[in-house]
Enzyme design. Structure first.
Site, PDB file in Angstrom:
ATOM      1  N   CYS A  36       0.803  -1.219   0.000  1.00 32.80           N
ATOM      2  CA  CYS A  36       0.000   0.000   0.000  1.00 32.80           C
ATOM      3  C   CYS A  36       0.838   1.273   0.000  1.00 32.80           C
ATOM      4  O   CYS A  36       0.304   2.361  -0.135  1.00 32.80           O
ATOM      5  CB  CYS A  36      -0.920   0.015   1.222  1.00 32.80           C
ATOM      6  N   ASP A  38       2.468   2.511   2.528  1.00 33.45           N
ATOM      7  CA  ASP A  38       2.524   3.170   3.833  1.00 33.45           C
ATOM      8  C   ASP A  38       3.822   2.821   4.558  1.00 33.45           C
ATOM      9  O   ASP A  38       4.533   1.914   4.166  1.00 33.45           O
ATOM     10  CB  ASP A  38       1.312   2.761   4.681  1.00 33.45           C
ATOM     11  N   CYS A  63      -2.682   3.132   7.833  1.00 38.34           N
ATOM     12  CA  CYS A  63      -4.122   3.163   8.085  1.00 38.34           C
ATOM     13  C   CYS A  63      -4.436   2.851   9.558  1.00 38.34           C
ATOM     14  O   CYS A  63      -3.535   2.625  10.366  1.00 38.34           O
ATOM     15  CB  CYS A  63      -4.797   2.139   7.196  1.00 38.34           C
ATOM     16  N   CYS A 107      -0.918  -4.784   7.070  1.00 40.00           N
ATOM     17  CA  CYS A 107      -0.732  -3.603   7.919  1.00 40.00           C
ATOM     18  C   CYS A 107      -0.114  -3.987   9.261  1.00 40.00           C
ATOM     19  O   CYS A 107       0.742  -3.269   9.787  1.00 40.00           O
ATOM     20  CB  CYS A 107      -2.056  -2.901   8.171  1.00 40.00           C
TER      21      CYS A 107
HETATM   22 FE1  FES Z   1      -1.349   0.674   4.338  1.00 38.11          FE
HETATM   23 FE2  FES Z   1      -2.823  -0.454   6.204  1.00 38.11          FE
HETATM   24  S1  FES Z   1      -3.410   0.025   4.166  1.00 38.11           S
HETATM   25  S2  FES Z   1      -0.784   0.171   6.344  1.00 38.11           S
END
Ligand code: FES
Length: 211
Positions: A36, A38, A63, A107
């Site tokens: 993702c 992140d 998230c 995540c």
């Molecule tokens: Fe990226 Fe959860 S969607 S850390």
């Protein structure tokens, strides 16, 4: 349709524990998720006598699941020895949160990877690595996969930014397909050095940009 987050996940998301950075940390690590884009950063203070985690903090650019897992995993790790903390799994984190939706597994894995990478960083910085495997191009490439290309939110290797890696006598040279005056150039250089320099047989890391 809203994701079926448990009450515990929501509680940790709304009131996360151990958020922030430790300025004089004994170790730190940043991990990014290829799924993702992140990121999570984990900071450690460790008692050098007992090898116990005295303090731990995290910063999340992810998230709700990622923030909740960062919160629970830092709670679980605090006070544990490094060896004990290494054994923590995403399953334990997910169980402690009353379960996470399967689509959000990556995540919680990201938060666990951040903890493990911070422990690894401590061991490397403090000469505690017992398995002294010589650094190879592959080892360097693997580490570069943990450095994000902020322009697209994926790692440097996947986004083909790394054009060359050279190793000679403890010196590592990484060439990037990016102008030296790019707004993220310094940032990336710092992160590359941070990831590669702790390797036990590396003395110097040189990052080169295109003109
Ligand atoms: Fe990226 Fe959860 S969607 S850390």
């Amino acid at each position: 349709m809203p994701l079926p987050y448990s009450e515990l996940v929501m509680e940790h998301f709304k009131h996360p524990q151990n958020v922030g950075r430790i300025e004089d940390a004994d170790a730190k690590a940043t991990e990014g998720s290829p799924a993702c884009g992140d990121m999570v950063c984990v900071y450690l203070k460790v008692d050098s006598e007992t090898q116990r985690i005295e303090d731990i903090k995290f910063e999340s650019y992810g998230c709700a699941s990622n923030i909740a897992t960062g919160s629970i995993i830092t709670e679980l790790a605090k006070g544990k020895t490094l060896e004990e903390a290494k054994e923590l799994t995403w399953k334990q984190a997910s169980d402690a949160l009353g379960g996470l939706p399967p689509i959000k597994t990556h995540c919680s894995v990201l938060a666990i990877d951040g903890l493990r990478a911070a422990i690894e960083n401590y061991e490397e910085r403090h000469g505690l690595v017992t398995e002294r495997v010589p650094t190879t191009i592959d080892v360097v490439r693997k580490r570069l996969k943990r450095v994000m290309n902020p322009v697209v939110g994926l790692d440097l290797v996947r986004t083909k930014l790394v054009t060359d890696i050279e190793l000679s006598n403890g010196s590592v040279r990484v060439a990037l397909d990016l102008p030296a005056d790019h707004q993220f150039a310094n940032n990336m250089r710092e992160e590359i050095v941070e990831k590669i320099e702790p390797l036990w047989d590396v003395d110097e890391v040189v990052v080169e940009f295109t003109d």
